[in-house]
Enzyme design. Structure first.
Site, PDB file in Angstrom:
ATOM      1  N   LYS A 166      35.583  42.417  41.999  1.00 38.12           N
ATOM      2  CA  LYS A 166      36.139  43.526  41.222  1.00 38.12           C
ATOM      3  C   LYS A 166      35.739  44.825  41.871  1.00 38.12           C
ATOM      4  CE  LYS A 166      38.487  43.904  37.310  1.00 38.12           C
ATOM      5  NZ  LYS A 166      39.303  42.838  36.706  1.00 38.12           N
TER       6      LYS A 166
HETATM    7  N1  GLU Z   1      42.769  42.742  36.949  1.00 39.24           N
HETATM    8  C1  GLU Z   1      43.340  41.494  36.550  1.00 39.24           C
HETATM    9  C2  GLU Z   1      42.308  40.615  35.872  1.00 39.24           C
HETATM   10  O1  GLU Z   1      41.322  41.089  35.330  1.00 39.24           O
HETATM   11  C3  GLU Z   1      44.085  40.808  37.704  1.00 39.24           C
HETATM   12  C4  GLU Z   1      43.275  40.518  38.927  1.00 39.24           C
HETATM   13  C5  GLU Z   1      44.102  40.000  40.106  1.00 39.24           C
HETATM   14  O2  GLU Z   1      45.285  39.800  39.982  1.00 39.24           O
HETATM   15  O3  GLU Z   1      43.486  39.809  41.147  1.00 39.24           O
HETATM   16  O4  GLU Z   1      42.469  39.415  35.776  1.00 39.24           O
END
Ligand code: GLU
Length: 448
Positions: free
Chosen positions: A138
């Site tokens: 993240k």
């Molecule tokens: N931000 C989204 C999540 O928390 C998607 C992450 C992604 O597609 O890599 O799942």
């Protein structure tokens, strides 16, 4: 968890799925002191509760639970007034055991390392639950994107990629949108990375605009996944969705799309909130019309035929389905007793604290945990990455069909583990995910 990690905790922001100027901080009040809730601490508790039910070498557990790499950068960005401003930003790679690190980038004023580490961990477990070949990561940038011009946002994004370019790549770490970021930010990301490589590299980021190698169905994938998981839960609990009522907290991408798709199945939404306020109608709110109203006015308030209510009422509404689709730590030990839904579908990451989970369990609330419920987004991110790699694009029906298949099997995999171990869906999901990660770690062995 060690004190060091709790020192920099992010306190809880107010409701609302998107970044806005207002964001209240919430903390747990104890007798004479105020203790902020550590989001990473919450993930550790969830992990430990699941691991306690498994027979795994504790050293192996220590290895897989902590982030592999946390990077902090301070980015100078030229502002429109000609001056420079510093922005602190993070990228945390929690795991690369099952594949490249995967996870979005959050642009929000309350971002902290504690939060990004938590979100990166959840990505590892989420990818394992839906069984896609990714680890977890993240990113986060402390900023309010609403206050930045497009030019400032673009320069901030490019500088973020530039400063950490060695971390990224389609085989290393693949970002995506999260709260406060979207397809345009991903386009700038892809361009900056591609300029460094001297050729277009669409697979270095997902959630891109369709014309730039994005996947059809990606924009609504998280909300579609929430709808599928909720529908499966309703089937399991023998709840007739055409007679069901619901409330949604947060009306950004996830909240509005899951509400629209559930509304199409006949669910009557009686409460909706966003960061500007909350509205209620006992007869049910026309969700497609509310979406158009929010597009125009940027608020759920002022929609004809509804009554304005206190935002807190949404979580305590007497409804069959509650969809928290805003930010972390919304249902805590302070308010969990007042939650009256039958199904709580976690559209957001981490909306329920571990202490609240215990109360909900006692009160018979069926919680569909975030690492299952909102996994539709990363699942279609995986499809986008696959399409980028093969250079051939699927129809929207094909994407949605594959998403259905993945979400349904993940839901039943988790349900089976939960039933077999007489535990909650959250612990079941963690047990399934931990087992899948441990399996590959054992096969690969530890290089030391
Ligand atoms: N931000 C989204 C999540 O928390 C998607 C992450 C992604 O597609 O890599 O799942």
């Amino acid at each position: 968890m060690p004190k060091k990690q709790t020192a920099n905790v992010r306190t809880n922001p107010g409701a609302g799925g998107s970044t806005r100027k207002k964001h209240s901080r919430m903390v747990v009040q104890r007798k004479n002191t105020t203790i902020p809730i550590s989001v990473f601490g919450n993930v550790m508790k969830q992990f430990d509760a699941a691991a306690a039910k498994m027979h795994i070498d504790p050293h192996l557990l220590d290895f897989i639970k902590v982030p592999r790499r946390s990077t902090i950068v301070n980015l100078p960005v030229r502002m429109d007034d000609g001056g420079y401003r510093m922005f602190t930003a993070y990228r945390v790679q929690h795991s690369i055991a099952r594949g490249p690190a995967k996870g979005g980038i959050r642009f929000h004023p309350d971002v902290t390392l504690d939060e990004v580490q938590a979100l990166a961990s959840w990505m590892t477990w989420k990818c394992a639950v839906v069984n896609i070949p990714f680890g977890g990561a993240k990113g986060g940038i402390i900023c309010d994107p609403q206050e930045l011009s497009d030019g400032e946002l673009e320069r901030l994004t490019r500088r973020y990629v530039g400063d950490m370019v060695d971390l990224f790549g389609p085989d290393q770490d693949i970002p995506a949108p999260d709260v406060g970021s979207g397809p345009q930010v991903m386009a700038w990301f892809m361009d900056t990375y591609s300029m460094r490589e001297n050729h277009p590299v669409p697979g270095t980021v997902t959630g891109k605009p369709i014309n730039l190698g994005g996947s059809l169905g990606r924009n609504e994938a998280t909300g579609r996944g929430v709808m599928i998981a909720t529908r499966e839960a309703a089937r399991h609990l023998k709840l007739d969705l055409s007679q069901a009522t619901a409330a949604v907290q947060g009306f950004g991408n996830v909240g509005s799309i899951s509400a629209r798709l559930l509304h199409e199945l006949g669910v009557r939404f009686t409460y909706v909130s966003d960061v500007t306020g909350a509205v209620h109608s006992p007869e049910g709110i026309d969700i497609p019309k509310l979406i158009l109203h929010v597009e125009k006015t940027k608020s759920v308030l002022g929609f004809p035929g509804v009554r304005k209510v206190e935002p807190g009422e949404v979580l305590h509404a007497s409804v069959d389905i509650l969809v928290p689709a805003a930010l972390e730590n919304q249902v805590t030990q302070e308010n969990a007793h007042q939650v009256r839904c039958r199904i709580l579908a976690e559209g957001a990451n981490g909306p329920v604290t571990p202490e609240a989970d215990k109360i909900l369990k006692k009160n018979g609330v069926f919680v569909i945990p975030d690492i299952l419920c909102n996994a539709g987004g990363v699942t279609v991110s995986y499809f986008e990455w696959v399409q980028n790699r093969i250079g051939y694009f699927w129809s929207e029906d094909e994407v949605n069909r594959r998403l259905e298949e993945k979400m349904i099997s993940a839901f039943h995999d988790v349900l089976n583990v939960a039933i077999k171990n007489k535990t909650t869906m959250r612990i079941g999901a963690f047990m399934l995910a931990i087992a899948r990660v441990v399996d590959v770690v054992k096969l690969r062995g530890i290089y030391s």
